[in-house]
Design a protein around this motif. Structure first.
Motif, PDB file in Angstrom:
ATOM      1  N   SER A 113      -1.979  -1.166  -8.866  1.00  0.00           N
ATOM      2  CA  SER A 113      -3.457  -0.887  -8.765  1.00  0.00           C
ATOM      3  C   SER A 113      -3.732   0.536  -8.399  1.00  0.00           C
ATOM      4  N   LEU A 114      -4.424   0.921  -9.111  1.00  0.00           N
ATOM      5  CA  LEU A 114      -4.842   2.568  -9.038  1.00  0.00           C
ATOM      6  C   LEU A 114      -6.355   2.950  -8.536  1.00  0.00           C
ATOM      7  N   TYR A 115      -6.351   3.493  -7.288  1.00  0.00           N
ATOM      8  CA  TYR A 115      -7.733   3.569  -7.112  1.00  0.00           C
ATOM      9  C   TYR A 115      -8.150   5.067  -6.823  1.00  0.00           C
ATOM     10  N   SER A 116      -9.294   5.551  -7.170  1.00  0.00           N
ATOM     11  CA  SER A 116      -9.493   6.896  -6.787  1.00  0.00           C
ATOM     12  C   SER A 116     -10.095   7.004  -5.276  1.00  0.00           C
ATOM     13  N   LEU A 117      -9.808   8.043  -4.627  1.00  0.00           N
ATOM     14  CA  LEU A 117     -10.300   8.012  -3.301  1.00  0.00           C
ATOM     15  C   LEU A 117     -11.819   7.918  -3.207  1.00  0.00           C
ATOM     16  N   ILE A 118     -12.500   7.202  -2.299  1.00  0.00           N
ATOM     17  CA  ILE A 118     -13.860   7.020  -2.014  1.00  0.00           C
ATOM     18  C   ILE A 118     -14.004   7.452  -0.572  1.00  0.00           C
ATOM     19  N   VAL A 119     -14.667   8.371  -0.534  1.00  0.00           N
ATOM     20  CA  VAL A 119     -15.058   8.991   1.017  1.00  0.00           C
ATOM     21  C   VAL A 119     -16.205   8.409   1.798  1.00  0.00           C
ATOM     22  N   GLY A 168       0.828  -1.162   0.119  1.00  0.00           N
ATOM     23  CA  GLY A 168       0.019  -0.187  -0.002  1.00  0.00           C
ATOM     24  C   GLY A 168       0.936   1.468  -0.137  1.00  0.00           C
ATOM     25  N   ALA A 169       1.307   1.598  -1.296  1.00  0.00           N
ATOM     26  CA  ALA A 169       2.450   2.828  -1.222  1.00  0.00           C
ATOM     27  C   ALA A 169       1.591   3.981  -1.176  1.00  0.00           C
ATOM     28  N   GLN A 170       0.518   4.269  -1.857  1.00  0.00           N
ATOM     29  CA  GLN A 170      -0.625   5.182  -1.931  1.00  0.00           C
ATOM     30  C   GLN A 170      -0.172   6.623  -2.693  1.00  0.00           C
ATOM     31  N   SER A 171       1.164   7.222  -2.365  1.00  0.00           N
ATOM     32  CA  SER A 171       1.671   8.314  -2.851  1.00  0.00           C
ATOM     33  C   SER A 171       3.144   8.473  -2.558  1.00  0.00           C
ATOM     34  N   TYR A 172       3.535   9.116  -3.543  1.00  0.00           N
ATOM     35  CA  TYR A 172       5.246   9.515  -3.374  1.00  0.00           C
ATOM     36  C   TYR A 172       5.424  10.786  -2.899  1.00  0.00           C
ATOM     37  N   ASP A 173       4.222  11.536  -2.166  1.00  0.00           N
ATOM     38  CA  ASP A 173       4.193  12.902  -1.705  1.00  0.00           C
ATOM     39  C   ASP A 173       4.317  12.704  -0.291  1.00  0.00           C
ATOM     40  N   ALA A 174       5.422  13.137   0.246  1.00  0.00           N
ATOM     41  CA  ALA A 174       5.220  13.107   1.860  1.00  0.00           C
ATOM     42  C   ALA A 174       4.041  13.696   2.559  1.00  0.00           C
ATOM     43  N   HIS A 175       3.713  14.846   2.092  1.00  0.00           N
ATOM     44  CA  HIS A 175       2.538  15.588   2.679  1.00  0.00           C
ATOM     45  C   HIS A 175       1.046  14.779   2.368  1.00  0.00           C
ATOM     46  N   ASP A 223      -0.092  -0.205  -4.722  1.00  0.00           N
ATOM     47  CA  ASP A 223      -1.164   0.510  -4.814  1.00  0.00           C
ATOM     48  C   ASP A 223      -0.923   1.983  -4.832  1.00  0.00           C
ATOM     49  N   PHE A 224      -1.840   2.781  -5.527  1.00  0.00           N
ATOM     50  CA  PHE A 224      -1.657   4.306  -5.576  1.00  0.00           C
ATOM     51  C   PHE A 224      -3.124   4.757  -5.511  1.00  0.00           C
ATOM     52  N   MET A 225      -3.226   6.070  -4.936  1.00  0.00           N
ATOM     53  CA  MET A 225      -4.461   6.378  -4.952  1.00  0.00           C
ATOM     54  C   MET A 225      -4.341   7.800  -5.597  1.00  0.00           C
ATOM     55  N   PHE A 226      -5.577   8.285  -6.366  1.00  0.00           N
ATOM     56  CA  PHE A 226      -5.788   9.631  -6.869  1.00  0.00           C
ATOM     57  C   PHE A 226      -6.954  10.199  -6.479  1.00  0.00           C
ATOM     58  N   GLY A 227      -7.151  11.365  -6.765  1.00  0.00           N
ATOM     59  CA  GLY A 227      -8.294  12.275  -6.304  1.00  0.00           C
ATOM     60  C   GLY A 227      -8.116  12.576  -4.858  1.00  0.00           C
ATOM     61  N   LEU A 228      -6.904  12.559  -4.328  1.00  0.00           N
ATOM     62  CA  LEU A 228      -6.783  13.241  -3.061  1.00  0.00           C
ATOM     63  C   LEU A 228      -7.113  14.638  -2.511  1.00  0.00           C
ATOM     64  N   PRO A 229      -7.066  14.587  -1.499  1.00  0.00           N
ATOM     65  CA  PRO A 229      -7.392  16.378  -1.251  1.00  0.00           C
ATOM     66  C   PRO A 229      -5.999  17.093  -1.401  1.00  0.00           C
ATOM     67  N   GLY A 230      -5.892  18.033  -2.179  1.00  0.00           N
ATOM     68  CA  GLY A 230      -4.879  18.746  -2.228  1.00  0.00           C
ATOM     69  C   GLY A 230      -3.766  18.193  -3.242  1.00  0.00           C
ATOM     70  N   GLN A 231      -4.186  16.936  -3.949  1.00  0.00           N
ATOM     71  CA  GLN A 231      -3.479  16.486  -4.988  1.00  0.00           C
ATOM     72  C   GLN A 231      -3.557  17.128  -6.316  1.00  0.00           C
ATOM     73  N   THR A 232      -2.444  17.685  -6.931  1.00  0.00           N
ATOM     74  CA  THR A 232      -2.334  18.062  -8.174  1.00  0.00           C
ATOM     75  C   THR A 232      -2.151  16.985  -9.268  1.00  0.00           C
ATOM     76  N   MET A 233      -2.264  17.441 -10.581  1.00  0.00           N
ATOM     77  CA  MET A 233      -1.720  16.706 -11.614  1.00  0.00           C
ATOM     78  C   MET A 233      -0.495  16.394 -11.710  1.00  0.00           C
TER      79      MET A 233
END
Ligand code: SF4
Length: 402
Positions: free
Chosen positions: A211-217, A143-150, A182-192
């Motif tokens: 596996s790439l998933y859009s955030l489901i709240v 579950g990597a989710q993002s390469y952005d620390a923030h 696994d990575f996620m997209f559509g995250l709060p504050g995430q830009t292209m």
């Protein structure tokens, strides 16, 4: 598509053989902390319960193996085992080995079975990965989710981007040749730009699968509350569609095939276990809150780990809900799950499985979406067209029983 089982004179179709197997899922409900978006059946603060939980799971595996025996008394064949969670990498190598041994005693697990373990990059060491590989785990899903620390902090994840890279290097050194990220997209504050950077860095690691998933709240999560309070704003639909298309284009160029809506693999690395779900084949879920589809029924286990352990101490299968799947429902589910995959639905196999041609099952319910160009036919396969992939629900809804 029709093949014959070796060593028997009885003709048997491939689909009949597959319907006699059961994929095994083992749920490990422990996490260091709860991520802010997570609604899985998983708990923080109960790590001391790991050993009693493993013992309960060992009993459940034994009982499930008995329940699933073939009519001639032989153990049920299994082609895949999946340790999911939660964070299965919080169990020791010794505990995972005992669970695998129990699966091999209770079921006829293929020699070359795909055995996956979900892991959190922040919880892995080189030594542990070497032990897991020796124990028989041959696929890692991180579950990597993002390469952005923030963004990782925004999600409540405990790992850093550096730990993703390190974990993959450790896994390679330990001999893993099949890794999913696994990575996620559509995250709060995430830009292209965040998304492009994440994919670029991930591709440098050459994982065999994404596996790439859009955030489901999901309701009940901190994210749900924060969205309601307008403290966070997830990515909108257009941005999510752009992120999906960007990923698809770049992964294809890098040699990955988009074999299911959210999954991309290098040739030969599709997840056999997840294909079981999309082919609507039998699976037995074990552990707190696990779901099963077996012997024409869907059933689920007690969710609460303490109660789950208690029931297994009394050697009772901890099933709390069960429903029989009607033929109509099974045909609908088989159709729309297959249409989620790039290959689509193989119509002759559908007919072998249900003794009914797909055209008779579906009648004229798909006429409108066919005319609108959402579906395409090729050599006995029915699949979503490019346009249909964006409007899949229009097709799926028409397959459901009234
Ligand atoms: S690590 Fe995974 S299972 Fe655990 S809380 Fe986070 S998202 Fe949920």
């Amino acid at each position: 598509m029709t093949t014959f089982a070796t060593g028997t004179t009885k003709p048997e179709t491939e689909i009949q053989r597959l319907l006699e197997t059961a994929a095994l899922y083992l749920h490990i409900p422990f996490c260091h902390t709860r991520c802010y978006y997570c609604d899985f059946n998983t708990y923080a603060g109960i790590l001391p319960m790991r050993e009693p939980y493993v013992r309960a799971l060992l009993t459940e595996i034994e009982l499930a193996g008995e329940m699933a025996r073939l009519p001639d008394g032989s153990p049920r064949r299994s082609r895949t085992i999946f340790f999911g969670g939660g964070t299965p990498s919080l169990l020791s190598v010794e505990q995972i080995s005992r669970l695998l041994d129990a699966c091999r005693s209770a079921f006829a697990v293929d020699e070359d079975a795909e055995i996956t373990l979900e892991a959190n990059p922040g919880t892995l060491t080189q030594e542990q990965l070497e032990g897991l590989r020796r124990a028989g785990i041959n696929r890692l899903s991180m579950g990597a989710q993002s390469y952005d620390a923030h963004l990782l902090k925004t999600l409540g994840r405990i790992h850093t981007p550096e730990e993703i890279t390190q974990a993959v290097h450790y896994a390679r050194a330990a001999g893993f040749t099949s890794i999913n990220l696994d990575f996620m997209f559509g995250l709060p504050g995430q830009t292209m730009q965040h998304w492009r950077d994440t994919l670029e860095q991930a591709l440098e690691l050459h994982p065999e699968h994404f596996s790439l998933y859009s955030l489901i709240v999901e309701e009940g999560t901190p994210f749900y509350k924060w969205v309601e309070e307008k403290r966070i704003v997830p990515g909108d639909e257009d941005l999510c569609a752009d992120m999906y298309e960007y990923a698809d284009e770049h992964l294809r160029v890098a040699g990955y095939q988009n074999y299911e809506i959210s999954n991309w693999a290098l040739p030969g690395h599709q997840s056999k276990h997840n294909l079981t779900y999309w082919q609507n084949l039998p699976y037995i879920g074990m552990g707190a809150g696990a779901y099963s589809f077996f012997d024409g029924k869907r059933f689920s286990n007690e969710r609460e780990p303490r109660e789950y352990i208690k029931q297994l101490k009394a050697r009772t299968l901890p099933i709390v809900e069960s429903e029989t799947v009607s033929l109509e429902q099974a045909m609908a589910e088989t159709s729309f799950l297959a249409l989620r995959t790039a290959q689509g639905l193989h119509l002759p196999t559908f007919e072998q499985r249900f003794s009914l041609p797909f055209a008779r099952f579906v009648g004229d319910r798909l006429q409108l979406v066919e005319e609108a160009g959402l579906l395409e036919h090729e050599n006995g396969w029915l699949r979503l067209s490019k346009k249909g992939r964006l409007l899949g629900n229009e097709v799926f809804l028409r397959l459901l029983p009234d």
